[in-house]
Design an enzyme around this catalytic site. Structure first.
Site, PDB file in Angstrom:
ATOM      1  N   ARG A   6     -16.231 -27.302  54.643  1.00  0.00           N
ATOM      2  CA  ARG A   6     -15.642 -26.808  55.884  1.00  0.00           C
ATOM      3  C   ARG A   6     -16.337 -25.516  56.288  1.00  0.00           C
ATOM      4  O   ARG A   6     -16.700 -24.705  55.427  1.00  0.00           O
ATOM      5  CB  ARG A   6     -14.140 -26.529  55.707  1.00  0.00           C
ATOM      6  CG  ARG A   6     -13.275 -27.768  55.636  1.00  0.00           C
ATOM      7  CD  ARG A   6     -13.179 -28.502  56.978  1.00  0.00           C
ATOM      8  NE  ARG A   6     -12.282 -29.645  56.894  1.00  0.00           N
ATOM      9  CZ  ARG A   6     -12.653 -30.921  56.753  1.00  0.00           C
ATOM     10  NH1 ARG A   6     -13.932 -31.244  56.692  1.00  0.00           N
ATOM     11  NH2 ARG A   6     -11.748 -31.889  56.687  1.00  0.00           N
ATOM     12  N   HIS A  49     -20.807 -32.722  62.360  1.00  0.00           N
ATOM     13  CA  HIS A  49     -19.702 -33.196  61.510  1.00  0.00           C
ATOM     14  C   HIS A  49     -19.721 -34.735  61.370  1.00  0.00           C
ATOM     15  O   HIS A  49     -18.791 -35.417  61.782  1.00  0.00           O
ATOM     16  CB  HIS A  49     -18.339 -32.727  62.062  1.00  0.00           C
ATOM     17  CG  HIS A  49     -17.259 -32.739  61.014  1.00  0.00           C
ATOM     18  ND1 HIS A  49     -16.275 -31.793  60.921  1.00  0.00           N
ATOM     19  CD2 HIS A  49     -17.004 -33.605  59.998  1.00  0.00           C
ATOM     20  CE1 HIS A  49     -15.463 -32.065  59.911  1.00  0.00           C
ATOM     21  NE2 HIS A  49     -15.891 -33.182  59.328  1.00  0.00           N
TER      22      HIS A  49
HETATM   23  P1  NAP Z   1     -11.050 -33.629  46.219  1.00  0.00           P
HETATM   24  O1  NAP Z   1     -11.188 -34.963  45.545  1.00  0.00           O
HETATM   25  O2  NAP Z   1      -9.704 -33.038  46.384  1.00  0.00           O
HETATM   26  O3  NAP Z   1     -11.987 -32.606  45.391  1.00  0.00           O
HETATM   27  C1  NAP Z   1     -11.966 -31.245  45.621  1.00  0.00           C
HETATM   28  C2  NAP Z   1     -12.783 -30.549  44.549  1.00  0.00           C
HETATM   29  O4  NAP Z   1     -12.824 -29.155  44.842  1.00  0.00           O
HETATM   30  C3  NAP Z   1     -12.177 -30.691  43.155  1.00  0.00           C
HETATM   31  O5  NAP Z   1     -13.181 -30.831  42.191  1.00  0.00           O
HETATM   32  C4  NAP Z   1     -11.448 -29.360  42.985  1.00  0.00           C
HETATM   33  O6  NAP Z   1     -11.300 -28.940  41.629  1.00  0.00           O
HETATM   34  C5  NAP Z   1     -12.385 -28.425  43.709  1.00  0.00           C
HETATM   35  N1  NAP Z   1     -11.695 -27.191  44.105  1.00  0.00           N
HETATM   36  C6  NAP Z   1     -10.633 -27.052  44.938  1.00  0.00           C
HETATM   37  N2  NAP Z   1     -10.262 -25.760  45.026  1.00  0.00           N
HETATM   38  C7  NAP Z   1     -11.101 -25.081  44.216  1.00  0.00           C
HETATM   39  C8  NAP Z   1     -11.214 -23.710  43.853  1.00  0.00           C
HETATM   40  N3  NAP Z   1     -10.378 -22.773  44.337  1.00  0.00           N
HETATM   41  N4  NAP Z   1     -12.181 -23.362  42.988  1.00  0.00           N
HETATM   42  C9  NAP Z   1     -13.016 -24.292  42.468  1.00  0.00           C
HETATM   43  N5  NAP Z   1     -12.959 -25.610  42.772  1.00  0.00           N
HETATM   44  C10 NAP Z   1     -12.014 -25.993  43.634  1.00  0.00           C
HETATM   45  O7  NAP Z   1     -11.711 -33.656  47.659  1.00  0.00           O
HETATM   46  P2  NAP Z   1     -12.862 -34.644  48.208  1.00  0.00           P
HETATM   47  O8  NAP Z   1     -12.273 -35.951  48.582  1.00  0.00           O
HETATM   48  O9  NAP Z   1     -13.984 -34.621  47.251  1.00  0.00           O
HETATM   49  O10 NAP Z   1     -13.248 -33.888  49.574  1.00  0.00           O
HETATM   50  C11 NAP Z   1     -13.719 -32.551  49.550  1.00  0.00           C
HETATM   51  C12 NAP Z   1     -13.832 -31.991  50.954  1.00  0.00           C
HETATM   52  O11 NAP Z   1     -14.953 -32.571  51.627  1.00  0.00           O
HETATM   53  C13 NAP Z   1     -12.682 -32.275  51.912  1.00  0.00           C
HETATM   54  O12 NAP Z   1     -11.565 -31.453  51.664  1.00  0.00           O
HETATM   55  C14 NAP Z   1     -13.314 -31.993  53.265  1.00  0.00           C
HETATM   56  O13 NAP Z   1     -13.200 -30.614  53.567  1.00  0.00           O
HETATM   57  C15 NAP Z   1     -14.789 -32.339  53.032  1.00  0.00           C
HETATM   58  N6  NAP Z   1     -15.173 -33.565  53.770  1.00  0.00           N
HETATM   59  C16 NAP Z   1     -16.117 -33.443  54.750  1.00  0.00           C
HETATM   60  C17 NAP Z   1     -16.528 -34.563  55.436  1.00  0.00           C
HETATM   61  C18 NAP Z   1     -17.619 -34.462  56.460  1.00  0.00           C
HETATM   62  O14 NAP Z   1     -17.904 -35.446  57.150  1.00  0.00           O
HETATM   63  N7  NAP Z   1     -18.286 -33.334  56.574  1.00  0.00           N
HETATM   64  C19 NAP Z   1     -15.976 -35.816  55.138  1.00  0.00           C
HETATM   65  C20 NAP Z   1     -15.020 -35.903  54.153  1.00  0.00           C
HETATM   66  C21 NAP Z   1     -14.632 -34.759  53.457  1.00  0.00           C
HETATM   67  P3  NAP Z   1     -10.395 -29.788  40.585  1.00  0.00           P
HETATM   68  O15 NAP Z   1     -11.130 -31.102  40.418  1.00  0.00           O
HETATM   69  O16 NAP Z   1     -10.410 -28.973  39.372  1.00  0.00           O
HETATM   70  O17 NAP Z   1      -9.066 -29.957  41.244  1.00  0.00           O
HETATM   71  C1  GLV Z   2     -13.743 -35.068  57.356  1.00  0.00           C
HETATM   72  O1  GLV Z   2     -14.199 -33.989  57.512  1.00  0.00           O
HETATM   73  C2  GLV Z   2     -12.710 -35.397  56.428  1.00  0.00           C
HETATM   74  O2  GLV Z   2     -12.071 -34.490  55.883  1.00  0.00           O
HETATM   75  O3  GLV Z   2     -12.486 -36.605  56.211  1.00  0.00           O
END
Ligand code: NAP
Ligand code: GLV
Length: 308
Positions: free
Chosen positions: A223, A271
């Site tokens: 983000r 994005h």
């Molecule tokens: P997720 O499965 O919830 O994974 C989040 C990761 O971040 C976990 O490993 C978590 O640690 C770590 N984390 C959270 N807070 C932290 C902190 N304070 N310090 C260190 N590590 C921390 O999420 P995801 O599905 O992988 O998605 C991640 C993000 O990608 C989304 O929230 C979104 O912002 C972004 N995204 C972007 C797009 C795009 O098109 N650009 C699309 C989809 C998602 P733990 O494993 O220890 O809990």
């Molecule tokens: C996109 O940014 C998502 O969070 O799925």
């Protein structure tokens, strides 16, 4: 059973078509034409207006239309209901494609070759091998861990940083604030796939960029609010960092006068790193509606205290 949906206008027909295909009897109302708010039992939303979710008296759950849920937590009046998010193979595959593409682009110095072409210069740049390059993955969740595994499979050294320690073969795990600087000091290509929370907002500031090895590059698909923009621009302009590919921004669409657009060391993407695919995500929504009605635990719920 009524589902209220709020999406980007262009995507609404795709969602409606897929709901019709998979659940022809389901009543789907598209915001703002929600009809009697008392009928609405579920909300499937991207960035609802602050305060809106609290106006549906019979709402049972809120389903985020994306993997991230920060758009929901921006609402100070968000009702205390179960919240789910998208965890989906197509979301993960598309994100991994994007991350692998951008890491290879940075690793193989494509921005530098593009600049040489603009000057009609035929010049070879010294190219480290993948095993001489360390990629740092901020966030080792559903998306980060898959991209980390695939990059490791390409021969890169991969290190990951998360809140809690992870066991991913060949990916060294760093966790928590205490190991942040060590992790950064190794990360020649830094990738951000962190959720936006109070802890990760402004995490990538001048101190963080200063910890990166000289010449490091950065790919942000987490983000925009995680990055202090002026600090990133300063690190690029000073030569400490070589390039940044940014898919997410504090304000989207990125305003036309934002300095990122014209900075030759910045690649702006609108994005599009990944995408919520109606083909697979509609079935998850339908399953969670069934579970909610049956009193069963929902899939892919968010930890409201942690904010992700
Ligand atoms: P997720 O499965 O919830 O994974 C989040 C990761 O971040 C976990 O490993 C978590 O640690 C770590 N984390 C959270 N807070 C932290 C902190 N304070 N310090 C260190 N590590 C921390 O999420 P995801 O599905 O992988 O998605 C991640 C993000 O990608 C989304 O929230 C979104 O912002 C972004 N995204 C972007 C797009 C795009 O098109 N650009 C699309 C989809 C998602 P733990 O494993 O220890 O809990
Ligand atoms: C996109 O940014 C998502 O969070 O799925």
């Amino acid at each position: 059973m009524v589902l209220m949906m709020k999406s980007g206008a262009a995507r609404i027909p795709w969602w409606l078509e897929e709901f019709k295909r998979q659940a022809p009897d389901l009543k789907v109302r598209v915001w703002p034409d929600v009809g009697d708010k008392k009928d609405v039992e579920f909300a499937f939303v991207w960035a609802p207006d602050p305060g809106d979710m609290a106006t549906y008296p019979n709402l049972k759950a809120i389903f985020s239309m994306g993997a991230g849920v920060d758009h929901l937590f921006k609402d100070p009046d968000l009702p205390n209901l179960p919240i789910t998010r998208v965890v989906d193979i197509n979301m993960t595959r598309r994100m991994t494609e994007f991350i692998v593409l951008q890491v290879l682009r940075h690793h193989r110095q494509q921005p530098a070759y593009d600049a040489l072409q603009r000057e009609s210069k035929w010049q070879e740049l010294k190219q480290p091998a993948a095993d001489q390059r360390t990629v740092g993955m901020l966030g080792m969740g559903a998306l980060g861990s898959d991209a980390a595994k695939k990059l490791s499979g390409l021969g890169f050294n991969v290190v990951g940083w998360s809140r809690t320690k992870k066991k991913v073969p060949k990916v060294k795990s760093y966790a928590g604030a205490k190991q942040f600087n060590k992790f950064l000091s190794l990360s020649e290509i830094l990738v951000c796939l962190l959720p936006l929370t109070k802890e990760t907002e402004n995490l990538l500031d001048k101190d963080a960029f200063a910890m990166l090895p000289k010449g490091a590059s950065f790919v942000n698909a987490g983000r925009g609010e995680q990055v202090v923009d002026a600090d990133l621009i300063a690190a690029l302009d000073s030569g400490h960092m070589s390039h940044a590919t940014l898919d997410v921004f504090r304000k989207e669409p990125l305003p036309a006068d934002h300095p990122y657009w014209s900075n030759p060391k910045v690649t702006v993407m609108p994005h599009v790193a990944s995408y919520t695919d109606p083909r697979t995500v509609v079935s998850q929504v339908l399953e969670n509606m069934r579970r909610a009605r049956a009193g069963e635990p929902l899939l892919n719920t968010v930890d409201i205290k942690l904010g992700y």
